[in-house]
Motif scaffolding. Structure first.
Motif, mmCIF file in Angstrom:
data_model
loop_
_atom_site.group_PDB
_atom_site.id
_atom_site.type_symbol
_atom_site.label_atom_id
_atom_site.label_comp_id
_atom_site.label_asym_id
_atom_site.label_seq_id
_atom_site.Cartn_x
_atom_site.Cartn_y
_atom_site.Cartn_z
ATOM 1 N N GLU A 86 54.965 43.813 46.377
ATOM 2 C CA GLU A 86 53.948 42.946 45.774
ATOM 3 C C GLU A 86 54.595 41.793 45.012
ATOM 4 N N TYR A 118 43.557 32.658 42.109
ATOM 5 C CA TYR A 118 44.292 33.820 42.614
ATOM 6 C C TYR A 118 45.119 34.461 41.498
ATOM 7 N N LYS A 119 45.865 33.645 40.741
ATOM 8 C CA LYS A 119 46.712 34.181 39.685
ATOM 9 C C LYS A 119 45.890 34.829 38.579
ATOM 10 N N SER A 148 42.888 36.138 38.972
ATOM 11 C CA SER A 148 42.313 37.352 39.549
ATOM 12 C C SER A 148 43.341 38.481 39.569
ATOM 13 N N LEU A 149 44.555 38.167 39.965
ATOM 14 C CA LEU A 149 45.629 39.151 40.012
ATOM 15 C C LEU A 149 45.846 39.773 38.635
ATOM 16 N N TRP A 201 41.611 46.487 44.900
ATOM 17 C CA TRP A 201 42.467 45.518 45.586
ATOM 18 C C TRP A 201 41.817 45.023 46.871
ATOM 19 N N ASN A 230 39.466 36.664 47.854
ATOM 20 C CA ASN A 230 40.453 35.588 47.897
ATOM 21 C C ASN A 230 40.853 35.205 49.318
ATOM 22 N N SER A 235 51.592 32.440 45.234
ATOM 23 C CA SER A 235 50.931 31.990 44.007
ATOM 24 C C SER A 235 51.519 30.703 43.446
ATOM 25 N N ILE A 247 53.670 37.977 45.632
ATOM 26 C CA ILE A 247 53.163 37.145 44.537
ATOM 27 C C ILE A 247 53.930 35.833 44.475
#
Length: 160
Positions: free
Chosen positions: A120, A138-139, A141-142, A101, A108, A128, A124
């Protein structure tokens, strides 16, 4: 489209209806979660999205759940061996996951550490939104981080 053939008094009747109609008839509807757009979006990777969705619902078969079901007697985290394996620990509290993380946040441009699962979710939703390239990355990668933590955990259990 689905087709249903029935026979009444020697007469064959064909009933055609859309798949959506069948799905709506058989599924159990739950409340819409506020983070659904962070997981399901045009460029999402289905296998990553499914694991992220189930993780955010707290329904993956982590060791604490397996212990409660009587399936295992061991609930120690497979990745760090330092604590009990739960969704919060595995994805956010584990030393192994924390390093991932930290790297993810750094890449990011986010200056913070992972929190608990419910915190979280709120983060998010807040960070996002939209369909810009940055938000899409970002989404993705998450979802990739959660998917690969789960994959590594399972690889260690089932493949040694």
């Amino acid at each position: 489209m689905f087709m249903l053939l029935t026979q009444l008094s020697g007469t064959c009747i064909i009933v055609v209806f859309p798949t959506k109609t069948a799905w709506e008839a058989i599924r159990t509807k739950g409340p819409i979660v506020p983070w659904h757009k962070a997981i399901w979006f045009p460029r999402s990777v289905p296998r990553w999205a499914i694991i992220l969705w189930i993780a955010l619902l707290g329904r993956l078969s982590t060791k604490d759940r397996l212990l409660a079901w009587g399936v295992t007697s061991d609930d120690v985290c497979t990745l760090c061996g330092a604590d009990h394996e739960s969704h919060d620990h595995l994805f956010f509290g584990c030393q192994y996951a924390s390093r991932i993380w930290s790297h993810f946040f750094h890449l990011n441009g986010v200056n913070r550490h992972g929190l608990k699962l419910r915190d979280e979710e709120a983060w998010i939703v807040q960070h996002s939104g939209g369909s810009s390239m940055k938000n899409t990355i970002y989404k993705l990668s998450l979802a990739a981080v959660v998917y690969n933590i789960w994959r590594e955990r399972n690889g260690r259990i089932f493949k040694g």
